[in-house]
Design an enzyme around this catalytic site. Structure first.
Site, short mmCIF file in Angstrom:
data_model
loop_
_atom_site.label_atom_id
_atom_site.label_comp_id
_atom_site.label_asym_id
_atom_site.label_seq_id
_atom_site.Cartn_x
_atom_site.Cartn_y
_atom_site.Cartn_z
CG HIS A 37 -53.49 61.86 74.67
ND1 HIS A 37 -52.39 62.62 74.35
CD2 HIS A 37 -53.47 60.80 73.82
CE1 HIS A 37 -51.72 62.05 73.35
NE2 HIS A 37 -52.38 60.94 73.02
CD GLN A 59 -56.50 57.62 72.82
OE1 GLN A 59 -56.22 58.24 73.85
NE2 GLN A 59 -55.70 57.64 71.76
#
Length: 371
Positions: free
Chosen positions: A143, A81
């Site tokens: 995250h 991510q």
């Protein structure tokens, strides 16, 4: 069942029927984007788009993608991510052409979210500077949060994540994991931040107890800041942000761990702020916009939540702080939606997530009876 939620479920079914009547049309403006993440509109009609792989791209007003990316963008940390994330223009861009970007910094064993800015001069960023690094640097590639919203006082709020494996730190006020931070445009902590100057607390923190906030929008009409955030297995949330408030993660959540194990025995707690809305199963909300345009009068003030897993945009209407209506939009695309924005022209703009991402424009459907 909570009455406003029941009313929302009824309106949700009705709204789905309305959407099926074909009240909008979708046009592909731009193709060939590699994992596009965020969109910003320039005053002259052009658009900036970030690609998670580290490129800032320029799109002409007619949708043509320039071959070469914007020069001068530093390369950040790339993994899962992690990468280049949000892009936003300075509130005074016409006189001070700063472009703000978020990206991951560091290495596999130690990384987090960084805020930078640079002056857009023709096809490059100049005077690039790092404004803020979220701490601590942690291991893993998940995250990061990474969205930005400017407030009326021209400070900005940056969303952050809990680093996935560090969720307990979202309740620890001496670091930035699982928080929103409020900063000046120079990256400093304003003195009126809720924990500024308090021993053992990070000056930048604006709110805490978040998991991974990837949607944020300031509602100018109602003077309020709203976010959406990823839950684990279920428990995605829309929250109304209050300075200094605790939003519960991981002490209180409507979601389960990915293993199916219980994260917490509590869905709400007296010392935490309950979400305005939660979604189980998860839709994976990835961006948030508030409609203030003129093309869709019936959508005025509504929240538009891009969704990755659900492959849709979820429209939510709030009345007196309660959810009054939901509608599933654009599911016919069958694509992960990474960003949703309201353009200066009142159209909705969508970025699809993937190695062959697209920029889409949503406008009212043509009247078949018109000339």
């Amino acid at each position: 069942m909570h009455k406003p939620l029941m009313a929302g479920l009824l309106a949700f079914a009705l709204a789905n029927h309305a959407a099926a009547r074909g009240e909008y049309q979708i046009e592909t403006l731009t193709e060939g984007l590699q994992y596009p993440w965020a969109l910003a509109f320039l005053p002259d009609g052009r658009m900036l788009v970030t690609e998670r792989v580290g490129r800032l791209r320029m799109i002409e007003a007619d949708g043509e993608l320039r071959d070469e990316p914007i020069d001068g963008v530093p390369m950040g940390y790339q993994n899962t991510q992690a990468g280049l994330m949000h892009v936003a223009l300075d509130p005074d861009f016409g006189t001070t052409p700063w472009v703000y970007l978020t990206l991951a910094y560091g290495k596999d064993s130690a990384n987090n979210t960084r805020l930078i800015r640079g002056r857009l001069v023709e096809d490059r960023l100049e005077e690039v500077e790092t404004l803020f690094d979220a701490h601590p640097a942690k291991a893993g590639g998940s995250h990061y949060g990474g969205r930005i919203a400017f407030l009326p006082d021209k400070t900005l709020v940056l969303t952050l994540g809990d680093g996935f494996d560090y969720r307990e730190q979202a309740q620890n006020l001496d670091n930035h994991l699982g928080t929103l931070v409020r900063l000046t445009r120079e990256g400093k902590a304003p003195e009126d931040n809720p924990f500024h100057g308090r021993t053992g607390m990070a000056n930048e923190i604006y709110s805490y107890g978040h998991r991974n906030v990837q949607g944020i929008a300031y509602d100018r009409k109602n003077d309020r800041l709203l976010i959406n955030e990823h839950g684990p297995k279920g428990g995605d949330e829309i929250n109304l942000i209050e300075a200094g408030a605790n939003y519960g993660w991981p002490l209180a959540t409507f979601g389960l761990d990915y293993t199916g194990a219980q994260v917490s025995p509590f869905q709400t707690r007296p010392e935490t702020v309950a979400p305005l809305l939660h979604w189980t199963p998860s839709i994976a909300p990835s961006a948030l916009a508030i409609y203030e345009g003129s093309l869709f009068p019936d959508w005025q003030g509504d929240l538009f939540n891009a969704a990755l897993v659900a492959k849709e945009v979820r429209r939510v209407r709030l009345i007196d702080g309660e959810v009054a209506e939901q509608e599933t939009l654009f599911a016919e695309l069958d694509e992960r939606i990474r960003d949703v924005q309201v353009g200066p022209d009142g159209a909705l703009y969508l970025l699809t997530d993937g190695p062959e991402g697209r920029l889409l424009k949503v406008t009212p459907a043509a009247d078949p009876d018109s000339d």
